[in-house]
Design a protein around this motif. Structure first.
Motif, mmCIF file in Angstrom:
data_model
loop_
_atom_site.group_PDB
_atom_site.id
_atom_site.type_symbol
_atom_site.label_atom_id
_atom_site.label_comp_id
_atom_site.label_asym_id
_atom_site.label_seq_id
_atom_site.Cartn_x
_atom_site.Cartn_y
_atom_site.Cartn_z
ATOM 1 N N ASP A 304 -35.898 5.455 -40.776
ATOM 2 C CA ASP A 304 -37.327 5.801 -40.849
ATOM 3 C C ASP A 304 -38.029 4.793 -41.744
ATOM 4 O O ASP A 304 -37.526 4.475 -42.813
ATOM 5 C CB ASP A 304 -37.533 7.193 -41.469
ATOM 6 N N THR A 305 -39.176 4.322 -41.291
ATOM 7 C CA THR A 305 -39.907 3.333 -42.084
ATOM 8 C C THR A 305 -41.379 3.732 -42.184
ATOM 9 O O THR A 305 -41.985 4.124 -41.188
ATOM 10 C CB THR A 305 -39.802 1.932 -41.440
ATOM 11 N N TYR A 306 -41.926 3.629 -43.389
ATOM 12 C CA TYR A 306 -43.349 3.866 -43.650
ATOM 13 C C TYR A 306 -43.880 2.570 -44.241
ATOM 14 O O TYR A 306 -43.230 1.994 -45.123
ATOM 15 C CB TYR A 306 -43.545 4.978 -44.682
ATOM 16 N N GLY A 307 -45.031 2.101 -43.781
ATOM 17 C CA GLY A 307 -45.493 0.840 -44.341
ATOM 18 C C GLY A 307 -46.978 0.609 -44.160
ATOM 19 O O GLY A 307 -47.684 1.399 -43.536
ATOM 20 N N ASN A 324 -51.986 -11.860 -47.099
ATOM 21 C CA ASN A 324 -51.399 -10.663 -46.497
ATOM 22 C C ASN A 324 -50.617 -9.907 -47.566
ATOM 23 O O ASN A 324 -49.605 -10.381 -48.065
ATOM 24 C CB ASN A 324 -50.488 -11.069 -45.330
ATOM 25 N N LEU A 325 -51.136 -8.746 -47.925
ATOM 26 C CA LEU A 325 -50.444 -7.884 -48.877
ATOM 27 C C LEU A 325 -49.774 -6.800 -48.051
ATOM 28 O O LEU A 325 -50.429 -6.118 -47.265
ATOM 29 C CB LEU A 325 -51.456 -7.262 -49.849
ATOM 30 N N ASN A 326 -48.460 -6.646 -48.194
ATOM 31 C CA ASN A 326 -47.809 -5.622 -47.384
ATOM 32 C C ASN A 326 -46.693 -4.927 -48.145
ATOM 33 O O ASN A 326 -46.308 -5.344 -49.247
ATOM 34 C CB ASN A 326 -47.313 -6.204 -46.052
ATOM 35 N N GLY A 327 -46.200 -3.861 -47.573
ATOM 36 C CA GLY A 327 -45.124 -3.115 -48.205
ATOM 37 C C GLY A 327 -44.531 -2.118 -47.237
ATOM 38 O O GLY A 327 -45.164 -1.744 -46.251
ATOM 39 N N PHE A 328 -43.285 -1.729 -47.495
ATOM 40 C CA PHE A 328 -42.678 -0.681 -46.678
ATOM 41 C C PHE A 328 -41.635 0.079 -47.476
ATOM 42 O O PHE A 328 -41.168 -0.382 -48.521
ATOM 43 C CB PHE A 328 -42.048 -1.263 -45.402
ATOM 44 N N TYR A 329 -41.303 1.246 -46.957
ATOM 45 C CA TYR A 329 -40.240 2.056 -47.520
ATOM 46 C C TYR A 329 -39.376 2.473 -46.352
ATOM 47 O O TYR A 329 -39.863 3.047 -45.380
ATOM 48 C CB TYR A 329 -40.851 3.277 -48.216
ATOM 49 N N ASN A 330 -38.092 2.131 -46.393
ATOM 50 C CA ASN A 330 -37.197 2.463 -45.287
ATOM 51 C C ASN A 330 -36.036 3.305 -45.768
ATOM 52 O O ASN A 330 -35.540 3.136 -46.871
ATOM 53 C CB ASN A 330 -36.652 1.177 -44.636
ATOM 54 N N ARG A 331 -35.637 4.199 -44.896
ATOM 55 C CA ARG A 331 -34.495 5.037 -45.187
ATOM 56 C C ARG A 331 -33.490 4.824 -44.068
ATOM 57 O O ARG A 331 -33.788 5.058 -42.893
ATOM 58 C CB ARG A 331 -34.987 6.480 -45.221
ATOM 59 N N TYR A 360 -40.072 -2.355 -50.434
ATOM 60 C CA TYR A 360 -40.477 -3.754 -50.574
ATOM 61 C C TYR A 360 -41.983 -3.824 -50.668
ATOM 62 O O TYR A 360 -42.707 -3.119 -49.957
ATOM 63 C CB TYR A 360 -40.019 -4.585 -49.371
ATOM 64 N N THR A 361 -42.481 -4.701 -51.531
ATOM 65 C CA THR A 361 -43.897 -5.044 -51.471
ATOM 66 C C THR A 361 -44.043 -6.516 -51.827
ATOM 67 O O THR A 361 -43.299 -7.039 -52.650
ATOM 68 C CB THR A 361 -44.774 -4.134 -52.358
ATOM 69 N N GLY A 362 -44.973 -7.181 -51.151
ATOM 70 C CA GLY A 362 -45.111 -8.610 -51.393
ATOM 71 C C GLY A 362 -46.475 -9.122 -50.966
ATOM 72 O O GLY A 362 -47.230 -8.443 -50.263
ATOM 73 N N ASN A 387 -36.297 -3.521 -53.598
ATOM 74 C CA ASN A 387 -35.397 -2.607 -54.295
ATOM 75 C C ASN A 387 -34.579 -1.793 -53.290
ATOM 76 O O ASN A 387 -35.096 -1.315 -52.295
ATOM 77 C CB ASN A 387 -36.218 -1.646 -55.185
ATOM 78 N N ASN A 388 -33.280 -1.664 -53.575
ATOM 79 C CA ASN A 388 -32.409 -0.795 -52.785
ATOM 80 C C ASN A 388 -31.935 0.346 -53.664
ATOM 81 O O ASN A 388 -31.602 0.131 -54.831
ATOM 82 C CB ASN A 388 -31.145 -1.552 -52.330
ATOM 83 N N GLU A 389 -31.897 1.533 -53.074
ATOM 84 C CA GLU A 389 -31.382 2.664 -53.817
ATOM 85 C C GLU A 389 -30.458 3.467 -52.909
ATOM 86 O O GLU A 389 -30.781 3.705 -51.747
ATOM 87 C CB GLU A 389 -32.554 3.545 -54.282
ATOM 88 N N VAL A 390 -29.301 3.840 -53.433
ATOM 89 C CA VAL A 390 -28.372 4.648 -52.649
ATOM 90 C C VAL A 390 -28.618 6.105 -52.991
ATOM 91 O O VAL A 390 -28.391 6.543 -54.114
ATOM 92 C CB VAL A 390 -26.909 4.262 -52.962
ATOM 93 N N ALA A 391 -29.124 6.863 -51.994
ATOM 94 C CA ALA A 391 -29.514 8.246 -52.284
ATOM 95 C C ALA A 391 -28.365 9.226 -52.078
ATOM 96 O O ALA A 391 -28.371 10.316 -52.634
ATOM 97 C CB ALA A 391 -30.696 8.645 -51.411
ATOM 98 N N GLU A 392 -27.375 8.851 -51.283
ATOM 99 C CA GLU A 392 -26.273 9.773 -51.006
ATOM 100 C C GLU A 392 -25.170 9.567 -52.051
ATOM 101 O O GLU A 392 -24.471 8.548 -52.054
ATOM 102 C CB GLU A 392 -25.752 9.527 -49.588
ATOM 103 N N GLU A 393 -25.028 10.547 -52.927
ATOM 104 C CA GLU A 393 -24.080 10.470 -54.045
ATOM 105 C C GLU A 393 -22.648 10.185 -53.569
ATOM 106 O O GLU A 393 -21.945 9.330 -54.105
ATOM 107 C CB GLU A 393 -24.141 11.781 -54.835
ATOM 108 N N GLU A 394 -22.264 10.899 -52.486
ATOM 109 C CA GLU A 394 -20.903 10.743 -51.958
ATOM 110 C C GLU A 394 -20.648 9.299 -51.488
ATOM 111 O O GLU A 394 -19.581 8.738 -51.706
ATOM 112 C CB GLU A 394 -20.745 11.718 -50.787
ATOM 113 N N GLY A 395 -21.678 8.698 -50.860
ATOM 114 C CA GLY A 395 -21.563 7.323 -50.397
ATOM 115 C C GLY A 395 -21.459 6.348 -51.557
ATOM 116 O O GLY A 395 -20.696 5.377 -51.508
ATOM 117 N N LEU A 396 -22.227 6.610 -52.592
ATOM 118 C CA LEU A 396 -22.190 5.742 -53.770
ATOM 119 C C LEU A 396 -20.805 5.793 -54.427
ATOM 120 O O LEU A 396 -20.242 4.756 -54.792
ATOM 121 C CB LEU A 396 -23.273 6.170 -54.774
#
Ligand SMILES: [Cu+2]
Length: 666
Positions: A304-307, A324-331, A360-362, A387-396
């Motif tokens: 899923d991506t929001y941007g 061009n100023l842009n950004g997104f958040y992906n899961r 990401y934003t740039g 930035n990357n973040e691992v949200a699933e504790e078990e996966g981390l």
């Protein structure tokens, strides 16, 4: 509009007339090395576009620099300058979207259809950083703009049939245009059975079925301000991947956006577009159709991506600036469940993508300076935070087995710089560019967990500690025109530092039954990638055109090994005859022997091949209605062949008769 800014159309040497239902792009063209592939649905195309209803994949393959990697007859993966998705920036009209498959079965290009798009812009190397960071370049799949022409209601019907695979295509669309309101809706459906390779050899698991529906609505508030909304729903089911051990039961995308657009030639800011978007992908992989597998697996994935982006154009004297100023958040989340054949054994579950959140934003800025009537110079820069973040504790926790020190979050800054000079004279043009770029590792490269690669048969484990990959590049492009003859050269060289690739770790055992071992994503000190193309065309006897091109590519790592998936010597020759309402073309295309294959990275040598195609086109007018007909034969000699880009040497289509028909009703 600045003068001297040109679009280097792929059909550069063919005069192209815009049909009455299309208008020239109103957006500023801000790059010069771009190659623009027009989606010529319902028009008689001239050069290398034999089918009006072909897939986006077929259209992309017409570009010199693009190669499609095939794992079957659907959802090919684009490679640009010999680099694949993680080194490219593939967007839909500037919107970020990421496939949900850990095995690259669903490239971004598989979620749109020709009916959704106006054109595809292919930018090489750092020329492609307007929407994001990349090493190899960018592919932007551009949507059509709303038309305020007050033409009322228009409709089109498209039908296609191909004998090989019993491939059926049907499409329908409606367009309504008033002075300040525009709406369109279109639907296309495609279904194919297994195709046959040369010699009547059926390729099992090569079937697919897909449909795509899209809608667009535009409202013009006043001559300078417009609002737009766009949605695309794409759904493929029962897609076979003959080159892979699994198939896809469902690949589904919902893509939506709203935009505001301001345009005014008499103010300081000429152009300002702001878009908000969202997309959601579901990908379900399964092996239920395969008769015998060592272990049954379920592998679903979601992305899923929001941007947003906000793009501003300013023309001031000899300067043309773009921001061009842009950004997104992906899961991105993917799972694997294994069901052992012995029912007493417990099933095994793991996160192959542990719910990785990417933010990401740039900001991108470009200045194009017109030196004089013939010369231009431009500089551009993109600066971004990733930035990357691992949200699933078990996966981390699973990844910590290999990397005990890692945190759940990692941030990095990314930079892209490029500059180019262009001169355009009557008899020749010449462009030279230099660039520096960086990219972050992809979700698989950073956080993938036991991803089986059926190409080299290794399980891959991501590496969250990878540094940015960096690239220094130089490129040039030149054309000489002599009466009816044209010769062009284009070439680029990339020196990639900290080149990311999987390296064998013999201390870890594989998870997949029958795998050769485990590879960990790591970086080799550097790699060199070079490509060179020679293009010629000759116009003779007025209506005849001869085109020929020759390509050479090279790729080697600092470890002395050839890089995988580097295109061998390639050629294409075409002779065509065109009048306003009829065209015919004969094509010969092929590759030389793949002598510089990479056995180290699991490749074998692919032999040379050559095939012939023949195609015809007609336009017929009936009162105010128009009929466009394309028909022909592909692979006339029914050659059985595969290319370096065919996953596990899967054979390509044998002889195929096709017919595409479009009716434009006014
Ligand atoms: Cu998949």
């Amino acid at each position: 509009m600045k003068k001297g800014v040109i679009l280097l159309l792929i059909i550069a040497n063919v005069t192209f007339s815009f049909g009455q239902d299309s208008i020239p792009s109103m957006e500023k063209d801000t790059t010069q090395l771009d190659e623009v592939i027009l989606i010529t649905q319902r028009k008689l195309s001239n050069y290398r576009q034999e089918k009006t209803l072909s897939s986006i994949d077929d259209y992309l393959e017409k570009s010199n620099r693009v190669t499609m990697i095939k794992r079957g007859s659907y959802a090919w993966e684009p490679s640009l300058n010999n680099m694949t998705s993680e080194r490219l920036n593939v967007t839909i009209d500037g919107m970020y979207i990421f496939g949900a498959c850990t095995d690259k079965m669903d490239p971004v290009t598989s979620y749109v259809d020709v009916s959704n798009l106006k054109q595809v812009v292919i930018s090489s190397g750092q020329e492609g950083t307007e929407n994001g960071h990349c090493i190899g370049g960018a592919i932007d799949l551009q949507l059509p703009e709303s038309k305020y022409f007050d033409f009322g209601l228009k409709s089109n019907v498209d039908l296609g049939y191909e004998t090989n695979g019993n491939y059926r295509i049907a499409g329908l669309d409606f367009e309504y245009s008033a002075n300040s309101f525009y709406a369109s809706i279109d639907a296309i459906y495609r279904k194919s059975d297994n195709y046959k390779a040369g010699g009547d050899e059926e390729v099992m698991y090569s079937q697919f079925e897909k449909y795509n529906i899209s809608g667009q609505m535009g409202y013009r508030l006043n001559p300078n301000n417009k609002l737009d909304a766009n949605i695309i729903y794409d759904r493929a089911a029962n897609v076979g991947y003959p080159a892979l051990p699994m198939d896809v039961s469902l690949a589904e995308a919902f893509i939506g956006s709203v935009a505001h657009n301001y345009q005014n030639d008499s103010t300081f800011v000429n152009y300002w577009e702001t878009k908000l978007y969202f997309n959601s992908i579901t990908h379900i992989m399964d092996d239920s159709q395969r008769p015998d597998v060592p272990i049954r697996m379920d592998m679903p994935g979601w992305s899923d991506t929001y941007g947003f982006y906000s793009k501003l154009g300013v023309d001031k004297g000899k300067h043309g600036m773009l921001f061009n100023l842009n950004g997104f958040y992906n899961r991105s989340l993917a799972e694997m469940t294994m069901y052992p054949n012995d029912v007493n054994q417990p099933s095994m579950f793991m996160y192959t993508w542990p719910d990785v959140r990417t933010f990401y934003t740039g900001l991108f800025a470009k200045d194009n300076y017109v030196i004089n009537d013939n010369e231009e110079v431009s500089v551009s820069m993109r600066l971004g935070f990733h930035n990357n973040e691992v949200a699933e504790e078990e996966g981390l926790e699973s990844l910590k087995i290999f990397y005990p020190e890692i945190q759940d979050s990692k941030s990095r800054f990314l930079l892209g710089l490029s500059s180019e000079y262009q001169i355009e004279m009557k008899e020749y043009d010449f462009t030279v560019g230099v660039g520096y770029g960086e990219r972050a590792p992809s979700v698989s490269e950073g956080y993938g967990f036991y991803l089986f690669n059926s190409f080299d048969r290794f399980d891959y484990i991501g590496n969250p500690t990878l540094s940015n990959e960096k690239s220094l590049e130089v490129n040039l492009k030149t054309n000489y025109y002599l009466k009816h003859f044209k010769v062009g050269l284009e070439s680029s060289y990339f020196h990639v530092l900290d080149y990311i690739i999987g390296e064998i770790d013999s201390s870890i055992s594989p998870m997949t039954i029958g795998a050769n071992g485990v590879k960990i994503y790591s970086a080799i000190d550097h790699a060199s990638i070079f490509d060179f193309y020679l293009n010629t065309s000759y116009h003779f006897a007025e209506k005849f055109l001869l085109n020929a091109s020759l390509g050479y590519n090279y790729g080697k790592g600092s470890n002395g090994e050839n890089l995988p998936l580097i295109k061998p010597l390639s050629y294409l020759a075409e002779v065509s005859y065109s009048t306003e309402n009829f065209n015919v073309a004969m094509q010969c295309e092929g590759n030389g022997n793949q002598s510089k294959y990479s056995s180290y990275y699991g490749e074998d040598e692919t032999p040379a091949y050559g095939i012939f195609n023949l195609n015809f086109g007609n336009v017929v007018y009936l009162k105010s209605n128009k009929l466009v007909l394309k028909y022909g034969i592909e692979n006339i000699l029914d050659t059985n062949y595969s290319t370096f880009a065919d996953w596990n040497n899967i054979s390509r289509q044998g002889r195929n008769f096709y017919i595409n028909m479009s009716v434009v009703l006014n």
